[in-house]
Design a protein around this motif. Structure first.
Motif, mmCIF file in Angstrom:
data_model
loop_
_atom_site.group_PDB
_atom_site.id
_atom_site.type_symbol
_atom_site.label_atom_id
_atom_site.label_comp_id
_atom_site.label_asym_id
_atom_site.label_seq_id
_atom_site.Cartn_x
_atom_site.Cartn_y
_atom_site.Cartn_z
ATOM 1 N N CYS A 6 -13.427 -7.096 -6.117
ATOM 2 C CA CYS A 6 -14.254 -6.551 -7.199
ATOM 3 C C CYS A 6 -13.547 -6.624 -8.551
ATOM 4 O O CYS A 6 -14.105 -6.189 -9.561
ATOM 5 N N LYS A 7 -12.326 -7.132 -8.550
ATOM 6 C CA LYS A 7 -11.516 -7.270 -9.765
ATOM 7 C C LYS A 7 -11.316 -5.928 -10.479
ATOM 8 O O LYS A 7 -11.370 -5.839 -11.696
ATOM 9 N N ARG A 8 -11.067 -4.905 -9.680
ATOM 10 C CA ARG A 8 -10.857 -3.550 -10.209
ATOM 11 C C ARG A 8 -9.355 -3.306 -10.331
ATOM 12 O O ARG A 8 -8.758 -2.588 -9.540
ATOM 13 N N ASP A 9 -8.747 -3.938 -11.328
ATOM 14 C CA ASP A 9 -7.292 -3.925 -11.436
ATOM 15 C C ASP A 9 -6.713 -2.532 -11.680
ATOM 16 O O ASP A 9 -5.674 -2.197 -11.125
ATOM 17 N N PHE A 10 -7.366 -1.709 -12.485
ATOM 18 C CA PHE A 10 -6.832 -0.371 -12.728
ATOM 19 C C PHE A 10 -6.808 0.452 -11.449
ATOM 20 O O PHE A 10 -5.794 1.074 -11.117
ATOM 21 N N GLU A 11 -7.925 0.429 -10.708
ATOM 22 C CA GLU A 11 -7.998 1.208 -9.469
ATOM 23 C C GLU A 11 -7.026 0.678 -8.424
ATOM 24 O O GLU A 11 -6.395 1.451 -7.707
ATOM 25 N N LEU A 12 -6.897 -0.642 -8.344
ATOM 26 C CA LEU A 12 -5.959 -1.246 -7.388
ATOM 27 C C LEU A 12 -4.528 -0.881 -7.733
ATOM 28 O O LEU A 12 -3.739 -0.529 -6.859
ATOM 29 N N SER A 13 -4.205 -0.929 -9.007
ATOM 30 C CA SER A 13 -2.862 -0.548 -9.447
ATOM 31 C C SER A 13 -2.569 0.912 -9.128
ATOM 32 O O SER A 13 -1.477 1.251 -8.649
ATOM 33 N N ASP A 14 -3.545 1.772 -9.355
ATOM 34 C CA ASP A 14 -3.367 3.193 -9.053
ATOM 35 C C ASP A 14 -3.178 3.414 -7.554
ATOM 36 O O ASP A 14 -2.307 4.175 -7.135
ATOM 37 N N LEU A 15 -4.001 2.740 -6.759
ATOM 38 C CA LEU A 15 -3.873 2.846 -5.301
ATOM 39 C C LEU A 15 -2.490 2.383 -4.842
ATOM 40 O O LEU A 15 -1.834 3.056 -4.043
ATOM 41 N N ALA A 16 -2.043 1.234 -5.350
ATOM 42 C CA ALA A 16 -0.736 0.703 -4.957
ATOM 43 C C ALA A 16 0.385 1.662 -5.356
ATOM 44 O O ALA A 16 1.297 1.929 -4.559
ATOM 45 N N ARG A 17 0.305 2.183 -6.557
ATOM 46 C CA ARG A 17 1.334 3.119 -7.027
ATOM 47 C C ARG A 17 1.405 4.350 -6.133
ATOM 48 O O ARG A 17 2.478 4.769 -5.712
ATOM 49 N N ARG A 18 0.234 4.895 -5.804
ATOM 50 C CA ARG A 18 0.208 6.086 -4.948
ATOM 51 C C ARG A 18 0.673 5.767 -3.524
ATOM 52 O O ARG A 18 1.398 6.553 -2.913
ATOM 53 N N ALA A 19 0.274 4.625 -3.002
ATOM 54 C CA ALA A 19 0.674 4.245 -1.641
ATOM 55 C C ALA A 19 2.184 4.042 -1.542
ATOM 56 O O ALA A 19 2.811 4.480 -0.576
ATOM 57 N N ILE A 20 2.755 3.382 -2.536
ATOM 58 C CA ILE A 20 4.214 3.165 -2.556
ATOM 59 C C ILE A 20 4.933 4.512 -2.673
ATOM 60 O O ILE A 20 5.960 4.739 -2.029
ATOM 61 N N LYS A 21 4.378 5.419 -3.475
ATOM 62 C CA LYS A 21 4.987 6.740 -3.641
ATOM 63 C C LYS A 21 4.986 7.519 -2.332
ATOM 64 O O LYS A 21 5.960 8.190 -1.999
ATOM 65 N N VAL A 22 3.904 7.399 -1.566
ATOM 66 C CA VAL A 22 3.804 8.110 -0.286
ATOM 67 C C VAL A 22 4.762 7.513 0.740
ATOM 68 O O VAL A 22 5.469 8.241 1.436
ATOM 69 N N ASP A 23 4.783 6.167 0.836
ATOM 70 C CA ASP A 23 5.640 5.520 1.841
ATOM 71 C C ASP A 23 5.907 4.073 1.437
ATOM 72 O O ASP A 23 5.098 3.187 1.720
ATOM 73 N N GLN A 24 7.035 3.870 0.778
ATOM 74 C CA GLN A 24 7.319 2.516 0.305
ATOM 75 C C GLN A 24 7.670 1.554 1.445
ATOM 76 O O GLN A 24 7.698 0.351 1.241
ATOM 77 N N ARG A 25 7.866 2.071 2.646
ATOM 78 C CA ARG A 25 8.126 1.200 3.797
ATOM 79 C C ARG A 25 6.840 0.888 4.584
ATOM 80 O O ARG A 25 6.886 0.319 5.652
ATOM 81 N N SER A 26 5.719 1.245 4.012
ATOM 82 C CA SER A 26 4.434 0.965 4.642
ATOM 83 C C SER A 26 4.005 -0.470 4.313
ATOM 84 O O SER A 26 3.907 -0.831 3.134
ATOM 85 N N PRO A 27 3.746 -1.296 5.333
ATOM 86 C CA PRO A 27 3.253 -2.646 5.056
ATOM 87 C C PRO A 27 1.955 -2.637 4.239
ATOM 88 O O PRO A 27 1.774 -3.474 3.355
ATOM 89 N N ALA A 28 1.074 -1.686 4.508
ATOM 90 C CA ALA A 28 -0.181 -1.610 3.757
ATOM 91 C C ALA A 28 0.071 -1.318 2.281
ATOM 92 O O ALA A 28 -0.612 -1.869 1.402
ATOM 93 N N ALA A 29 1.048 -0.479 1.997
ATOM 94 C CA ALA A 29 1.397 -0.191 0.601
ATOM 95 C C ALA A 29 1.930 -1.441 -0.085
ATOM 96 O O ALA A 29 1.608 -1.718 -1.252
#
Length: 116
Positions: A6-29
């Motif tokens: 959907c080319k939603r770069d802001f939302e994707l960036s926010d999701l990635a930032r939060r996912a990495i913060k929760v668990d940076q060793r998560s493959p999904a993050a």
């Protein structure tokens, strides 16, 4: 992936930032972070994150497929095919890897192979 399509770069960036913060060793993050760079047309950085996801979970077929997509973007078709085939070895029904192989063959004008 939906945010990427959907080319939603802001939302994707926010999701990635939060996912990495929760668990940076998560493959999904790692995939979420890589998708941010893929959306920005930065395949080298995207590959860095996708490869990290593969390293964290070598059995994650989708991570191999996303590596294949970035290699294809860079027109490194042999590496793309290798990544797609690895994904299919892990999950023979992984349709995005099948699509990737067909797409590579089309770009190489190997139409007979693309149809198979």
């Amino acid at each position: 992936t939906v945010l990427w399509h959907c080319k939603r770069d802001f939302e994707l960036s926010d999701l990635a930032r939060r996912a990495i913060k929760v668990d940076q060793r998560s493959p999904a993050a790692q995939l979420a972070a890589g998708n941010c760079f893929s959306l920005q047309r930065d395949p080298d950085t995207a590959l860095k994150f996708f490869r990290r996801a593969v390293k964290l979970n070598p059995e994650f077929a989708y991570a191999h497929t996303l590596c294949g997509h970035e290699f294809a973007m860079k027109e490194d078709f042999e590496s793309a095919l290798t990544a797609y085939r690895k994904a299919l070895a892990l999950n023979g029904r992984h349709y995005t890897a099948w699509y990737g192989i067909g797409h590579v063959y089309l770009k190489q004008e190997k139409y007979g192979l693309a149809e198979q």
